[in-house]
Design a protein around this motif. Structure first.
Motif, PDB file in Angstrom:
ATOM      1  N   GLY A  65       0.550  -1.130   0.025  1.00 13.55           N
ATOM      2  CA  GLY A  65      -0.578   0.510   0.176  1.00 13.55           C
ATOM      3  C   GLY A  65       0.759   0.760  -0.192  1.00 13.55           C
ATOM      4  N   VAL A  66       2.087   1.060  -0.184  1.00 15.95           N
ATOM      5  CA  VAL A  66       3.054   2.284   0.169  1.00 15.95           C
ATOM      6  C   VAL A  66       3.760   3.318  -1.698  1.00 15.95           C
ATOM      7  CG1 VAL A  66       5.693   2.930   0.432  1.00 15.95           C
ATOM      8  CG2 VAL A  66       3.239   1.842   2.424  1.00 15.95           C
ATOM      9  N   ARG A  67       3.340   4.147  -1.764  1.00 17.10           N
ATOM     10  CA  ARG A  67       3.797   4.719  -2.363  1.00 17.10           C
ATOM     11  C   ARG A  67       5.064   5.027  -2.347  1.00 17.10           C
ATOM     12  NH1 ARG A  67       0.770   6.560  -6.964  1.00 17.10           N
ATOM     13  NH2 ARG A  67      -1.268   6.345  -5.203  1.00 17.10           N
ATOM     14  N   SER A  68       6.760   5.711  -3.431  1.00 16.37           N
ATOM     15  CA  SER A  68       7.624   5.561  -3.612  1.00 16.37           C
ATOM     16  C   SER A  68       7.164   6.810  -3.374  1.00 16.37           C
ATOM     17  CB  SER A  68       7.862   5.331  -4.585  1.00 16.37           C
ATOM     18  OG  SER A  68       7.671   6.386  -5.672  1.00 16.37           O
ATOM     19  N   ASP A  69       8.452   7.403  -2.235  1.00 15.59           N
ATOM     20  CA  ASP A  69       8.483   9.436  -1.804  1.00 15.59           C
ATOM     21  C   ASP A  69       8.848  10.054  -3.020  1.00 15.59           C
ATOM     22  OD1 ASP A  69      10.162   7.688   0.954  1.00 15.59           O
ATOM     23  OD2 ASP A  69       8.402   9.641   0.953  1.00 15.59           O
ATOM     24  N   GLU A  70       9.053  11.073  -3.073  1.00 13.99           N
ATOM     25  CA  GLU A  70       8.959  11.564  -4.722  1.00 13.99           C
ATOM     26  C   GLU A  70      10.644  11.049  -5.112  1.00 13.99           C
ATOM     27  OE1 GLU A  70      11.150  15.194  -1.644  1.00 13.99           O
ATOM     28  OE2 GLU A  70       9.358  15.457  -2.778  1.00 13.99           O
ATOM     29  N   MET A  71      10.486  10.926  -6.653  1.00 11.38           N
ATOM     30  CA  MET A  71      10.887  10.847  -7.322  1.00 11.38           C
ATOM     31  C   MET A  71      11.643  11.926  -8.391  1.00 11.38           C
ATOM     32  SD  MET A  71      11.438   7.531  -7.050  1.00 11.38           S
ATOM     33  CE  MET A  71      10.953   5.884  -7.673  1.00 11.38           C
ATOM     34  N   LEU A  72      13.404  11.847  -7.748  1.00  8.67           N
ATOM     35  CA  LEU A  72      14.220  13.026  -8.899  1.00  8.67           C
ATOM     36  C   LEU A  72      13.899  12.522  -9.799  1.00  8.67           C
ATOM     37  CD1 LEU A  72      17.639  12.893  -6.357  1.00  8.67           C
ATOM     38  CD2 LEU A  72      15.704  14.713  -6.234  1.00  8.67           C
ATOM     39  N   LEU A  73      13.755  14.025 -10.745  1.00  2.99           N
ATOM     40  CA  LEU A  73      13.460  14.223 -12.250  1.00  2.99           C
ATOM     41  C   LEU A  73      14.777  15.178 -12.655  1.00  2.99           C
ATOM     42  CD1 LEU A  73      10.167  15.440 -12.129  1.00  2.99           C
ATOM     43  CD2 LEU A  73      10.537  13.363 -12.541  1.00  2.99           C
ATOM     44  N   GLY A  74      15.264  15.070 -14.215  1.00  2.00           N
ATOM     45  CA  GLY A  74      16.551  15.470 -14.186  1.00  2.00           C
ATOM     46  C   GLY A  74      17.612  14.504 -15.242  1.00  2.00           C
ATOM     47  N   LYS A  75      18.177  14.853 -15.870  1.00  2.00           N
ATOM     48  CA  LYS A  75      18.649  14.236 -16.881  1.00  2.00           C
ATOM     49  C   LYS A  75      18.655  12.452 -16.766  1.00  2.00           C
ATOM     50  CE  LYS A  75      21.372  18.509 -18.719  1.00  2.00           C
ATOM     51  NZ  LYS A  75      23.072  18.736 -18.700  1.00  2.00           N
ATOM     52  N   GLY A  76      20.041  11.881 -17.969  1.00  2.00           N
ATOM     53  CA  GLY A  76      19.822  10.443 -17.224  1.00  2.00           C
ATOM     54  C   GLY A  76      18.667   9.897 -17.921  1.00  2.00           C
ATOM     55  N   GLU A  77      18.842   8.396 -17.534  1.00  2.00           N
ATOM     56  CA  GLU A  77      17.940   7.670 -17.764  1.00  2.00           C
ATOM     57  C   GLU A  77      17.743   6.301 -16.446  1.00  2.00           C
ATOM     58  OE1 GLU A  77      17.091   4.948 -21.557  1.00  2.00           O
ATOM     59  OE2 GLU A  77      19.266   5.762 -22.210  1.00  2.00           O
ATOM     60  N   LYS A  78      16.317   6.192 -16.038  1.00  2.00           N
ATOM     61  CA  LYS A  78      16.081   4.947 -15.009  1.00  2.00           C
ATOM     62  C   LYS A  78      15.601   4.067 -16.078  1.00  2.00           C
ATOM     63  CE  LYS A  78      15.782   8.635 -11.845  1.00  2.00           C
ATOM     64  NZ  LYS A  78      14.936   9.268 -10.699  1.00  2.00           N
ATOM     65  N   ALA A  79      15.494   2.568 -14.797  1.00  2.00           N
ATOM     66  CA  ALA A  79      15.390   1.403 -15.335  1.00  2.00           C
ATOM     67  C   ALA A  79      15.137   0.493 -14.169  1.00  2.00           C
ATOM     68  CB  ALA A  79      15.991   0.786 -15.918  1.00  2.00           C
ATOM     69  N   GLY A  80      14.617  -0.486 -14.054  1.00  2.00           N
ATOM     70  CA  GLY A  80      14.171  -1.638 -13.313  1.00  2.00           C
ATOM     71  C   GLY A  80      13.379  -3.122 -13.571  1.00  2.00           C
ATOM     72  N   LEU A  81      13.190  -4.006 -12.622  1.00  2.00           N
ATOM     73  CA  LEU A  81      13.252  -4.900 -12.602  1.00  2.00           C
ATOM     74  C   LEU A  81      12.648  -5.859 -10.969  1.00  2.00           C
ATOM     75  CD1 LEU A  81      13.052  -8.224 -13.729  1.00  2.00           C
ATOM     76  CD2 LEU A  81      15.629  -8.318 -12.832  1.00  2.00           C
ATOM     77  N   VAL A  82      11.657  -5.924 -11.623  1.00  2.00           N
ATOM     78  CA  VAL A  82      10.701  -6.675 -10.469  1.00  2.00           C
ATOM     79  C   VAL A  82      11.062  -7.841  -9.762  1.00  2.00           C
ATOM     80  CG1 VAL A  82       8.397  -7.178  -9.370  1.00  2.00           C
ATOM     81  CG2 VAL A  82       8.794  -5.191 -10.552  1.00  2.00           C
ATOM     82  N   LEU A  83      12.063  -7.657  -8.735  1.00  2.00           N
ATOM     83  CA  LEU A  83      11.956  -9.118  -8.070  1.00  2.00           C
ATOM     84  C   LEU A  83      11.326  -9.895  -7.939  1.00  2.00           C
ATOM     85  CD1 LEU A  83      16.448  -7.378  -6.789  1.00  2.00           C
ATOM     86  CD2 LEU A  83      15.404  -8.497  -8.904  1.00  2.00           C
TER      87      LEU A  83
END
Length: 201
Positions: A130-148
């Motif tokens: 039930g938790v939403r992530s804290d504020e995310m930083l915006l800027g240059k670059g890229e982000k990626a992920g894999l649900v473990l």
């Protein structure tokens, strides 16, 4: 019976003392709490609580503090920058992972990147039900992920996608984004960031 890898992971699971390291870094630069607060645009009360480990800083607060102190994120997570020789310079051992909590919602992170400043950083993020992530930083670059493990809702620039264990994603960091654990079970995601040198977090 637990295997050696599980035992090593548990041994490395002690929470990182961000507060005392922040205090050490601040004093090394001969800054009072009020001076650091003014420079970082963070309230003096918040800095005082962080230093006494009474509250967990958000990602944005850590970013503002580290920019003023001119240190990488790892300076808050480790006693000193370790500089092992040979191939160990490129390795983060399982038992040496810094663990830290961010914000007030129970989100925990494990740093996987080796010690030091890097253009690519990665970590495991633990998100309670039930938790939403804290504020995310915006800027240059890229982000990626894999649900473990578990399931997550990924929100990017107003669009949403339901992710199951094993699903992966990638996007530009300037897009507004968030991750939300919409289930009643814990979720873990491998979080990867490619960031320019001036925005290391």
């Amino acid at each position: 019976m637990k295997n050696a890898s599980q035992n090593r992971a548990e041994e490395g699971a002690a929470e990182t003392d961000i507060g005392s390291r922040l205090k050490t870094l601040r004093k090394a630069r001969h800054l009072t709490i009020n001076e650091l607060a003014l420079l970082a645009n963070v309230s003096a009360g918040a800095i005082s609580q962080i230093e006494r480990n009474l509250t967990n800083p958000t990602v944005r607060v850590l970013e503002q503090l580290r920019l003023v102190l001119k240190v990488p994120l790892s300076a808050f997570l480790e006693e000193r920058e370790m500089t092992p020789g040979g191939a160990e310079h490129y390795v983060r051992r399982c038992e040496a992972r810094p663990h830290f909590n961010v914000g007030k919602r129970g989100i925990a992170k494990e740093m996987l990147s080796p010690s030091g400043d890097h253009d690519m950083q990665f970590m495991v993020i633990h998100i309670p039900p039930g938790v939403r992530s804290d504020e995310m930083l915006l800027g240059k670059g890229e982000k990626a992920g894999l649900v473990l493990s578990g399931e997550l809702t990924l929100e990017i620039n107003g669009d949403t996608a339901r992710l199951m264990t094993g699903d992966s994603f990638q996007f530009r960091s300037h897009l507004p984004h968030n991750i939300f654990n919409h289930t009643d079970s814990d979720a873990r995601v491998l979080w990867i960031m490619h960031v320019p040198p001036e925005q290391h977090l």
